[in-house]
Scaffold this motif. Structure first.
Motif, short mmCIF file in Angstrom:
data_model
loop_
_atom_site.label_atom_id
_atom_site.label_comp_id
_atom_site.label_asym_id
_atom_site.label_seq_id
_atom_site.Cartn_x
_atom_site.Cartn_y
_atom_site.Cartn_z
N ALA A 258 42.73 30.74 10.58
CA ALA A 258 42.93 30.97 11.79
C ALA A 258 44.28 30.83 12.17
CB ALA A 258 41.78 29.98 12.66
N ALA A 259 45.01 29.97 11.55
CA ALA A 259 46.48 29.59 11.90
C ALA A 259 47.19 30.99 11.69
CB ALA A 259 46.79 28.52 10.89
N SER A 260 46.91 31.75 11.16
CA SER A 260 47.87 33.20 11.15
C SER A 260 47.46 34.19 12.30
CB SER A 260 47.42 33.82 9.87
OG SER A 260 45.84 34.49 9.72
N ASP A 261 46.63 33.66 13.18
CA ASP A 261 46.37 34.30 14.74
C ASP A 261 47.25 33.86 15.49
OD1 ASP A 261 45.54 35.58 16.50
OD2 ASP A 261 43.22 34.95 16.28
N PRO A 262 47.96 34.61 16.06
CA PRO A 262 48.96 34.13 17.18
C PRO A 262 48.16 33.63 18.37
CG PRO A 262 49.62 36.28 16.51
CD PRO A 262 48.27 36.07 15.74
N ASN A 263 46.92 34.16 18.63
CA ASN A 263 46.03 33.66 19.81
C ASN A 263 45.48 32.27 19.62
OD1 ASN A 263 46.28 35.99 21.26
ND2 ASN A 263 44.63 36.85 20.43
N PHE A 264 45.34 32.19 18.10
CA PHE A 264 44.94 30.58 17.83
C PHE A 264 46.08 29.71 17.95
CE2 PHE A 264 44.53 27.59 14.46
CZ PHE A 264 43.26 26.73 14.93
N LEU A 265 47.10 30.20 17.82
CA LEU A 265 48.46 29.28 17.63
C LEU A 265 48.64 29.01 19.29
CD1 LEU A 265 50.66 30.88 14.92
CD2 LEU A 265 49.17 28.94 14.89
N VAL A 266 48.42 29.96 20.03
CA VAL A 266 48.45 29.71 21.44
C VAL A 266 47.29 28.51 22.00
CG1 VAL A 266 48.23 30.57 23.72
CG2 VAL A 266 49.41 31.92 22.03
N SER A 267 46.07 28.66 21.32
CA SER A 267 45.18 27.65 21.78
C SER A 267 45.55 26.28 21.28
CB SER A 267 43.68 28.17 20.85
OG SER A 267 43.68 28.02 19.89
N VAL A 268 46.18 26.15 20.13
CA VAL A 268 46.60 24.85 19.73
C VAL A 268 47.62 24.18 20.52
CG1 VAL A 268 47.87 23.82 17.64
CG2 VAL A 268 46.22 25.44 17.10
N LEU A 269 48.75 24.90 20.86
CA LEU A 269 49.63 24.60 22.05
C LEU A 269 49.07 24.06 23.30
CD1 LEU A 269 52.49 26.67 21.11
CD2 LEU A 269 52.21 24.18 20.34
N ASP A 270 47.86 25.03 23.58
CA ASP A 270 47.22 24.67 24.98
C ASP A 270 46.49 23.34 24.83
OD1 ASP A 270 47.84 26.94 26.33
OD2 ASP A 270 46.16 28.16 25.66
N PHE A 271 45.94 23.08 23.73
CA PHE A 271 45.00 21.80 23.50
C PHE A 271 46.33 20.55 23.65
CE2 PHE A 271 43.65 18.56 20.70
CZ PHE A 271 42.12 18.53 21.15
N VAL A 272 47.47 20.67 22.84
CA VAL A 272 48.37 19.73 22.79
C VAL A 272 48.93 19.42 24.15
CG1 VAL A 272 50.52 19.08 21.92
CG2 VAL A 272 48.83 20.09 20.56
N MET A 273 49.09 20.64 24.94
CA MET A 273 49.92 20.25 26.30
C MET A 273 48.86 20.12 27.31
SD MET A 273 52.69 23.33 26.01
CE MET A 273 52.86 23.18 27.93
N ARG A 274 47.49 19.93 27.26
CA ARG A 274 46.56 19.71 28.57
C ARG A 274 46.82 18.49 28.85
NH1 ARG A 274 40.69 19.84 26.08
NH2 ARG A 274 40.77 17.94 24.89
N ASP A 275 47.31 17.47 28.06
CA ASP A 275 47.08 16.19 28.32
C ASP A 275 48.54 15.52 27.92
OD1 ASP A 275 45.70 13.50 28.51
OD2 ASP A 275 46.37 13.17 26.39
N ASP A 276 49.07 14.65 29.11
CA ASP A 276 50.53 14.20 28.95
C ASP A 276 50.74 13.11 27.78
OD1 ASP A 276 51.28 15.50 31.29
OD2 ASP A 276 51.21 14.01 32.48
N ALA A 277 49.56 12.36 27.45
CA ALA A 277 49.80 11.55 26.26
C ALA A 277 49.97 12.19 24.89
CB ALA A 277 48.51 10.49 26.37
N THR A 278 49.10 13.28 24.93
CA THR A 278 49.00 14.16 23.65
C THR A 278 50.50 14.93 23.35
OG1 THR A 278 46.73 14.55 23.84
CG2 THR A 278 47.63 15.82 22.18
#
Length: 99
Positions: A47-67
């Motif tokens: 999945a890491a080779s899919d640009p849309n998946f990479l966007v979801s990874v960054l979305d997950f990290v950015m949704r929480d200030d502490a993370t």
């Protein structure tokens, strides 16, 4: 010696892959991410080779200030650089540069 990366999309992908490594490094965080995305641990690498998946990874990290602050600290990036990587990967105009 490695050649420096000049392509902004490549840089954004590297940030997203670093974020994935950060998420995978914490079992609780990884479990949450897998549950939210529906991706199984066995398909994570592909999945890491899919640009849309990479966007979801960054979305997950950015949704929480502490993370995002924890990832910024670990990766030695400013949170605005993480946000810029997310924006660049999510911009469909950049798809024209993808192989």
């Amino acid at each position: 010696m490695k050649k420096p990366v000049q392509n902004p999309r490549e840089v954004a992908e590297i940030v997203a892959i670093q974020a994935l490594s950060f998420v995978a490094g914490d079992p609780e965080r990884l479990g949450l991410f897998l549950a939210e995305t529906g991706i199984g641990p066995d398909t994570l690498r592909n999945a890491a080779s899919d640009p849309n998946f990479l966007v979801s990874v960054l979305d997950f990290v950015m949704r929480d200030d502490a993370t995002v602050q924890a990832f910024a600290s670990v990766s030695q990036l400013h949170p605005t650089n993480i946000a810029a990587a997310r924006q660049l990967l999510g911009d469909p105009q950049w798809e024209r540069d993808a192989p």
